[in-house]
Design a protein around this motif. Structure first.
Motif, mmCIF file in Angstrom:
data_model
loop_
_atom_site.group_PDB
_atom_site.id
_atom_site.type_symbol
_atom_site.label_atom_id
_atom_site.label_comp_id
_atom_site.label_asym_id
_atom_site.label_seq_id
_atom_site.Cartn_x
_atom_site.Cartn_y
_atom_site.Cartn_z
ATOM 1 N N SER A 92 0.819 -1.245 -0.061
ATOM 2 C CA SER A 92 0.016 0.146 -0.040
ATOM 3 C C SER A 92 0.887 1.284 -0.055
ATOM 4 O O SER A 92 0.136 2.435 -0.401
ATOM 5 C CB SER A 92 -0.972 -0.172 1.218
ATOM 6 N N ARG A 93 1.966 1.043 0.387
ATOM 7 C CA ARG A 93 3.116 2.344 0.267
ATOM 8 C C ARG A 93 4.186 2.124 -0.686
ATOM 9 O O ARG A 93 4.761 3.048 -0.984
ATOM 10 C CB ARG A 93 3.593 2.477 1.687
ATOM 11 N N GLU A 94 4.375 0.960 -1.491
ATOM 12 C CA GLU A 94 5.499 0.734 -2.065
ATOM 13 C C GLU A 94 5.067 0.430 -3.668
ATOM 14 O O GLU A 94 4.060 -0.319 -3.842
ATOM 15 C CB GLU A 94 6.196 -0.700 -1.731
ATOM 16 N N ARG A 95 5.701 1.266 -4.569
ATOM 17 C CA ARG A 95 5.140 1.303 -5.853
ATOM 18 C C ARG A 95 6.182 0.458 -7.199
ATOM 19 O O ARG A 95 5.762 0.423 -7.943
ATOM 20 C CB ARG A 95 5.152 2.834 -6.373
ATOM 21 N N ARG A 96 7.080 -0.332 -6.305
ATOM 22 C CA ARG A 96 7.922 -1.202 -7.294
ATOM 23 C C ARG A 96 7.389 -2.643 -7.396
ATOM 24 O O ARG A 96 8.290 -3.355 -8.034
ATOM 25 C CB ARG A 96 9.473 -0.874 -6.656
ATOM 26 N N LEU A 97 6.282 -2.731 -7.511
ATOM 27 C CA LEU A 97 5.712 -4.114 -7.329
ATOM 28 C C LEU A 97 4.838 -4.330 -8.615
ATOM 29 O O LEU A 97 3.912 -3.613 -8.929
ATOM 30 C CB LEU A 97 4.944 -4.492 -6.012
ATOM 31 N N ARG A 98 5.002 -5.460 -9.388
ATOM 32 C CA ARG A 98 4.126 -5.778 -10.449
ATOM 33 C C ARG A 98 2.903 -6.462 -9.818
ATOM 34 O O ARG A 98 1.883 -6.426 -10.460
ATOM 35 C CB ARG A 98 4.939 -6.834 -11.415
ATOM 36 N N ALA A 99 3.081 -7.442 -8.829
ATOM 37 C CA ALA A 99 1.978 -8.111 -8.412
ATOM 38 C C ALA A 99 2.189 -8.387 -6.896
ATOM 39 O O ALA A 99 3.232 -8.245 -6.327
ATOM 40 C CB ALA A 99 1.851 -9.583 -9.011
ATOM 41 N N LEU A 100 1.293 -8.837 -6.247
ATOM 42 C CA LEU A 100 1.188 -8.931 -4.679
ATOM 43 C C LEU A 100 0.410 -10.446 -4.307
ATOM 44 O O LEU A 100 -0.523 -10.454 -4.973
ATOM 45 C CB LEU A 100 0.494 -7.833 -4.137
ATOM 46 N N VAL A 101 0.775 -11.196 -3.986
ATOM 47 C CA VAL A 101 0.177 -12.535 -3.410
ATOM 48 C C VAL A 101 0.404 -12.663 -1.561
ATOM 49 O O VAL A 101 1.149 -12.491 -0.943
ATOM 50 C CB VAL A 101 0.975 -13.594 -3.658
ATOM 51 N N ALA A 102 -0.938 -12.767 -1.073
ATOM 52 C CA ALA A 102 -1.085 -12.609 0.159
ATOM 53 C C ALA A 102 -2.039 -14.015 0.462
ATOM 54 O O ALA A 102 -3.015 -14.466 -0.042
ATOM 55 C CB ALA A 102 -2.134 -11.568 0.833
ATOM 56 N N ASN A 103 -1.160 -14.948 1.275
ATOM 57 C CA ASN A 103 -1.917 -16.391 1.804
ATOM 58 C C ASN A 103 -1.896 -16.427 3.229
ATOM 59 O O ASN A 103 -0.381 -17.004 3.574
ATOM 60 C CB ASN A 103 -0.918 -17.165 1.080
ATOM 61 N N PRO A 104 -2.714 -16.288 3.652
ATOM 62 C CA PRO A 104 -3.855 -15.667 3.327
ATOM 63 C C PRO A 104 -4.019 -14.166 3.312
ATOM 64 O O PRO A 104 -3.156 -13.593 3.856
ATOM 65 C CB PRO A 104 -5.148 -16.344 4.541
ATOM 66 N N GLY A 105 -5.055 -13.518 2.739
ATOM 67 C CA GLY A 105 -5.178 -12.128 3.059
ATOM 68 C C GLY A 105 -5.811 -11.697 4.409
ATOM 69 O O GLY A 105 -6.359 -12.362 5.069
ATOM 70 N N VAL A 106 -5.034 -10.362 4.856
ATOM 71 C CA VAL A 106 -5.507 -10.102 6.089
ATOM 72 C C VAL A 106 -5.798 -8.545 6.024
ATOM 73 O O VAL A 106 -4.603 -7.799 5.468
ATOM 74 C CB VAL A 106 -4.728 -10.318 7.187
ATOM 75 N N LEU A 107 -6.855 -7.893 6.009
ATOM 76 C CA LEU A 107 -6.888 -6.331 6.006
ATOM 77 C C LEU A 107 -6.493 -5.756 7.411
ATOM 78 O O LEU A 107 -5.666 -4.956 7.388
ATOM 79 C CB LEU A 107 -8.439 -6.211 5.895
ATOM 80 N N SER A 108 -6.820 -6.525 8.644
ATOM 81 C CA SER A 108 -6.500 -5.961 9.900
ATOM 82 C C SER A 108 -5.929 -7.168 10.810
ATOM 83 O O SER A 108 -6.738 -7.734 11.172
ATOM 84 C CB SER A 108 -7.732 -5.146 10.519
ATOM 85 N N TRP A 109 -4.723 -7.133 11.088
ATOM 86 C CA TRP A 109 -4.293 -8.197 11.965
ATOM 87 C C TRP A 109 -4.673 -7.827 13.463
ATOM 88 O O TRP A 109 -4.996 -8.713 14.082
ATOM 89 C CB TRP A 109 -2.723 -8.091 11.909
#
Length: 450
Positions: free
Chosen positions: A292-309
């Motif tokens: 959400s702050r870094e612009r140097r990424l082509r893709a993101l994989v979250a396993n699992p996804g977490v909005l709010s830890w």
């Protein structure tokens, strides 16, 4: 991946019962543990046992048994073998943190000796197999051991990494350990290059609260076989960066990820226009926070996804009657309740020793305060790269968070769900990661140019 929901649910009743003087809860748990093949799904395991493979009783303690399933699952990558894992499990006393550590160390030393003998006789392939497994068994012992006064903790860390690197060299991997500049020290990392590939897209790989990237060969080998390079790292609070360099977790995860990407930009073989950041377990929160702050990424994989830890953990703590109210009343009352819970449930002492260490705080009440900083609700809409969320229907560490993250994302997004029919339905597809490997890289191959 340590079945946090089951741990905290057991703490909710057994621990609170102890704090309030009700010992019957623990007796009920002991009786249930002795009488069924599977762990139940209610707080004390007294309900009808859930006859599913990932709740089988190996040791007889729910959290430990969830971890055994994880290590059994790594046998498909050659990191463990089924008989060695099950043999180790039979020697572990349920709920005993030191017993867990020492029995895994015993297995690691025995398998390491196999490797030394094979190497001395010139059997390199056999030695590599033994060293790879021995390294994993050292790391297995560390997964559930937080006694910082024990010098064996550092010794096992070094052995778990050295044996992994030794096995890779013997097997001909094009790989090297790297130090990534961070603050006034370094983060531990390793780069793996795909065979025959010069400049290629790269997977930047991180784990979460307990597992290490070295335990994630299903991603690393899958990437190398398909022409991706891999840069794995132990972030602050993780693996060797915690145990050897003393770096605790930090909520602004874009800082360590930024240092990792800076390092990647200095490696001419890594195509930094095609970087995929992948985070597993707690990393399923940390990686999206960084993205959400870094612009140097082509893709993101979250396993699992977490909005709010924060929210995921607070839901667990809220299930413990009166615990958060005690926290609101003041630190002394909260810490006394945790101490009382620890008398009935050794898991409580291990858990709070573990998370206070990793988050760089000194007392249980500070864990609640620190976890409050791990929320990305306001930042998730700033993620711009295409995002894949991998979710099992039996997710128990952060249930419901993948759906929350997916709903909040405004970038191109995809939800990959593993239901019970896949036998990959648990946290991070533990126990059956070959299907996850195939689906992950099929998705990436359709989106990342190589």
């Amino acid at each position: 991946m340590i079945a946090r929901r089951r741990f905290l649910a057991h703490t909710a009743v057994a621990g609170s019962a102890a704090a309030l003087g009700y010992a019957s809860g623990r007796r009920g748990l002991d009786e249930e543990v002795a009488s069924a093949r599977f762990h139940g799904d209610d707080a004390l395991g007294q309900g009808q046992a859930a006859g599913v493979w990932h709740r089988y009783k190996f040791i007889g303690q729910p959290v430990m048994d969830a971890q055994v399933v994880f290590w059994l699952g790594l046998s498909s990558m050659g990191l463990t073998d089924v008989g060695e894992v099950l043999d180790t499990a039979t020697r572990i006393r349920p709920g005993d943190e030191r017993s867990w550590f020492e029995q895994w160390l015993a297995t690691a030393k025995r398998v390491r000796a196999y490797g030394e003998e094979a190497e001395a006789r010139g059997h390199t392939r056999s030695a590599a197999s033994h060293f790879l497994r021995a390294g994993a068994y050292y790391r297995a012992g560390l997964m559930r051991y937080a006694d910082r006064a024990d010098p064996r903790l550092v010794e096992a860390t070094i052995a778990g990494l050295d044996l992994h690197g030794r096995a890779l060299r013997m097997r001909g991997y094009d790989s090297r350990q790297v130090d990534i500049r961070y603050e006034s020290g370094v983060l531990y990392g390793r780069v793996y290059y795909a065979p025959g590939a010069a400049r290629a897209p790269a997977i930047v790989l991180q784990q979460g609260l307990h597992a290490w990237p070295e335990d994630t060969m299903w991603v690393i080998d899958g990437a190398l076989q398909r022409g991706y390079h891999v840069l794995s790292f132990h972030g602050p609070g993780q693996g060797a960066s915690l145990r050897l360099h003393g770096h605790p977790f930090r909520p602004d995860w874009e800082v360590p990820v930024g240092r990792v990407l800076d390092f990647a930009e200095r490696d001419e073989r890594l195509d930094t226009g095609n970087i995929v950041l992948m985070g597993l377990s707690f990393g399923g929160y940390l990686a999206p926070r960084a993205a959400s702050r870094e612009r140097r990424l082509r893709a993101l994989v979250a396993n699992p996804g977490v909005l709010s830890w924060r929210d995921a953990m607070m839901r667990h703590f809220a299930a413990i009657p009166g615990l958060l109210e005690l926290h609101r009343r003041g630190p002394a009352a909260f810490d006394r309740a945790i101490d009382a819970a620890s008398l009935a449930l050794p898991d409580a002492r291990w858990y709070f020793d573990d998370v206070t260490w990793k988050h760089g705080v000194s007392a249980p009440h500070q864990v609640i305060d620190e976890l409050g900083k791990y929320d990305n609700s306001d930042g998730v809409a700033d993620i711009r790269c295409e995002t894949l969320i991998m979710e099992g229907c039996a997710e128990d560490a952060s249930p419901g968070e993948s759906e929350r993250l997916y709903a909040a994302l405004t970038c191109p997004k995809h939800m990959m769900v593993f239901d019970a029919s896949t036998a990959s339905q648990v946290h991070c597809q533990g126990g059956n990661q070959l299907l996850a490997q195939a689906r992950l890289f099929d998705w990436l191959d359709e989106r990342v140019t190589r």
